[in-house]
Scaffold this motif. Sequence first.
Motif, PDB file in Angstrom:
ATOM      1  N   GLU A  94      28.366  42.526  34.247  1.00  0.00           N
ATOM      2  CA  GLU A  94      29.155  41.294  34.105  1.00  0.00           C
ATOM      3  C   GLU A  94      29.117  40.827  32.653  1.00  0.00           C
ATOM      4  O   GLU A  94      28.066  40.394  32.188  1.00  0.00           O
ATOM      5  CB  GLU A  94      28.589  40.211  35.032  1.00  0.00           C
ATOM      6  CG  GLU A  94      28.650  40.570  36.494  1.00  0.00           C
ATOM      7  CD  GLU A  94      28.062  39.481  37.401  1.00  0.00           C
ATOM      8  OE1 GLU A  94      27.729  38.388  36.903  1.00  0.00           O
ATOM      9  OE2 GLU A  94      27.933  39.731  38.601  1.00  0.00           O
ATOM     10  N   PRO A  95      30.232  40.774  31.917  1.00  0.00           N
ATOM     11  CA  PRO A  95      31.524  41.393  32.223  1.00  0.00           C
ATOM     12  C   PRO A  95      31.440  42.921  32.077  1.00  0.00           C
ATOM     13  O   PRO A  95      30.433  43.390  31.586  1.00  0.00           O
ATOM     14  CB  PRO A  95      32.441  40.761  31.168  1.00  0.00           C
ATOM     15  CG  PRO A  95      31.529  40.490  30.001  1.00  0.00           C
ATOM     16  CD  PRO A  95      30.184  40.164  30.590  1.00  0.00           C
ATOM     17  N   PRO A  96      32.485  43.657  32.467  1.00  0.00           N
ATOM     18  CA  PRO A  96      33.831  43.251  32.890  1.00  0.00           C
ATOM     19  C   PRO A  96      33.934  42.862  34.366  1.00  0.00           C
ATOM     20  O   PRO A  96      34.918  42.294  34.781  1.00  0.00           O
ATOM     21  CB  PRO A  96      34.669  44.498  32.615  1.00  0.00           C
ATOM     22  CG  PRO A  96      33.708  45.631  32.844  1.00  0.00           C
ATOM     23  CD  PRO A  96      32.371  45.130  32.365  1.00  0.00           C
ATOM     24  N   PRO A 133      47.469  52.497  45.861  1.00  0.00           N
ATOM     25  CA  PRO A 133      48.227  51.530  45.066  1.00  0.00           C
ATOM     26  C   PRO A 133      47.476  51.077  43.819  1.00  0.00           C
ATOM     27  O   PRO A 133      46.249  51.193  43.741  1.00  0.00           O
ATOM     28  CB  PRO A 133      48.416  50.359  46.044  1.00  0.00           C
ATOM     29  CG  PRO A 133      47.289  50.473  46.996  1.00  0.00           C
ATOM     30  CD  PRO A 133      47.026  51.939  47.153  1.00  0.00           C
ATOM     31  N   ASP A 134      48.221  50.575  42.852  1.00  0.00           N
ATOM     32  CA  ASP A 134      47.648  50.030  41.625  1.00  0.00           C
ATOM     33  C   ASP A 134      47.077  48.647  41.934  1.00  0.00           C
ATOM     34  O   ASP A 134      47.819  47.726  42.281  1.00  0.00           O
ATOM     35  CB  ASP A 134      48.753  49.939  40.564  1.00  0.00           C
ATOM     36  CG  ASP A 134      48.242  49.420  39.236  1.00  0.00           C
ATOM     37  OD1 ASP A 134      47.032  49.142  39.141  1.00  0.00           O
ATOM     38  OD2 ASP A 134      49.046  49.289  38.298  1.00  0.00           O
ATOM     39  N   ARG A 182      35.008  39.360  47.220  1.00  0.00           N
ATOM     40  CA  ARG A 182      36.106  39.717  46.317  1.00  0.00           C
ATOM     41  C   ARG A 182      35.532  39.994  44.932  1.00  0.00           C
ATOM     42  O   ARG A 182      34.880  39.122  44.348  1.00  0.00           O
ATOM     43  CB  ARG A 182      37.146  38.589  46.247  1.00  0.00           C
ATOM     44  CG  ARG A 182      37.847  38.348  47.584  1.00  0.00           C
ATOM     45  CD  ARG A 182      38.776  37.153  47.568  1.00  0.00           C
ATOM     46  NE  ARG A 182      39.258  36.883  48.918  1.00  0.00           N
ATOM     47  CZ  ARG A 182      40.329  37.455  49.464  1.00  0.00           C
ATOM     48  NH1 ARG A 182      41.059  38.300  48.738  1.00  0.00           N
ATOM     49  NH2 ARG A 182      40.699  37.167  50.692  1.00  0.00           N
ATOM     50  N   VAL A 183      35.775  41.215  44.444  1.00  0.00           N
ATOM     51  CA  VAL A 183      35.250  41.624  43.135  1.00  0.00           C
ATOM     52  C   VAL A 183      36.392  42.130  42.265  1.00  0.00           C
ATOM     53  O   VAL A 183      37.218  42.930  42.721  1.00  0.00           O
ATOM     54  CB  VAL A 183      34.178  42.737  43.283  1.00  0.00           C
ATOM     55  CG1 VAL A 183      33.586  43.104  41.930  1.00  0.00           C
ATOM     56  CG2 VAL A 183      33.077  42.306  44.244  1.00  0.00           C
ATOM     57  N   SER A 184      36.438  41.640  41.031  1.00  0.00           N
ATOM     58  CA  SER A 184      37.477  42.066  40.088  1.00  0.00           C
ATOM     59  C   SER A 184      36.843  42.622  38.818  1.00  0.00           C
ATOM     60  O   SER A 184      35.706  42.282  38.466  1.00  0.00           O
ATOM     61  CB  SER A 184      38.386  40.894  39.713  1.00  0.00           C
ATOM     62  OG  SER A 184      39.203  40.524  40.802  1.00  0.00           O
ATOM     63  N   ALA A 244      44.199  45.880  30.406  1.00  0.00           N
ATOM     64  CA  ALA A 244      45.509  45.893  31.071  1.00  0.00           C
ATOM     65  C   ALA A 244      45.689  44.711  32.022  1.00  0.00           C
ATOM     66  O   ALA A 244      46.798  44.435  32.467  1.00  0.00           O
ATOM     67  CB  ALA A 244      45.674  47.204  31.840  1.00  0.00           C
ATOM     68  N   GLY A 245      44.590  44.029  32.355  1.00  0.00           N
ATOM     69  CA  GLY A 245      44.664  42.906  33.286  1.00  0.00           C
ATOM     70  C   GLY A 245      43.513  42.927  34.278  1.00  0.00           C
ATOM     71  O   GLY A 245      42.521  43.646  34.087  1.00  0.00           O
TER      72      GLY A 245
END
Length: 339
Positions: free
Chosen positions: A60-62, A279-280, A11-13, A18-19
Amino acid sequence: MEKILDIKDLRVSFHTYAGEVQAVRGVSFHLNKAETLAVVGESGCGKTVTSKSIMKLLPEPPAEIKEGSVINFNGKDVTKMSERELRDLRGSDISMIFQDPMTSLNPTMTVGRQISESLQIHRGMGKQEAFKEAVKMLDLVNIPNAEKRAGEYPHEFSGGMRQRAMIAIALACNPKILIADEPTTALDVTIQAQIMDLIKDLQEKLGTGVILVTHDLGVVADVAHRIQVMYAGQIIERGTKDEIFYEGKHPYTWALLKSVPRLHTGNKAELYSLRGTPPDLLKPPVGCPFAARCECCMQICKEQMPPITKLSDTHEVSCWLQHPLAPKVEGPIKAGGVE
């Protein structure tokens, strides 16, 4: 078969103004020795983010690897490696061919020096020995006049030759895993075929495991052993090449197959295109991510994520159409291919 890479629940975010964008959502797969695994899907589905996570190349980050493991052939988890361990891993054990060779090659260094640098760092060669090996590598990837070309700069190479030079750099240290991220995107059709044949030949000679990242099913038809289809950060179908091309079960897989131009298509015929947008991922849907664009969408598709249905030892799909109570919908695939 010998497993050389095992990815579990990755899982990568990306944390943006915006979030949190959930770019990769629970991806799991493995790669065997001397195998070509194709990862296909349209732009923005998470293919490149997944492939860069294997080498921990995301900024890293974002970017943040939230969960999951990437276990390589040494039994080590790449996500937990130190920067020094990663430097030893990249280029020597796992290499990557990037999407645009013009921006990936250093314009101020000769091509031969760029290959030599990798050999000096990872294989401890002297300057002259590394240059001789660099010339051999350019010759191996079918660049004519290799010794002369090794002294030239990237801008003096054509697009196809720059891509060959990138392959030479990636394979210089005989990596066990090669990640090819859209290796043929900016090339014309004949050069595309040559590059794919080259990767296939070198894989057979060196026994390298290849992860081929692409949006074009036509490119993988001749080289892939297994294919996995990604959509909205998830793998929605996986199987052998024949299972995906001739027995594909997900409506998104059907859409990808229908979008490949055919030889019998008339010059004024309209090519198939998939309507709508993905999808967003700032707010991923609770149900099937493809529901809003799917012609077979049912109410349950919008409310619950479909379970993974195992169709054979190698073929899996995540779609409510596989439920025993779902209506029987035939895909566009016949014995001879797509209609």
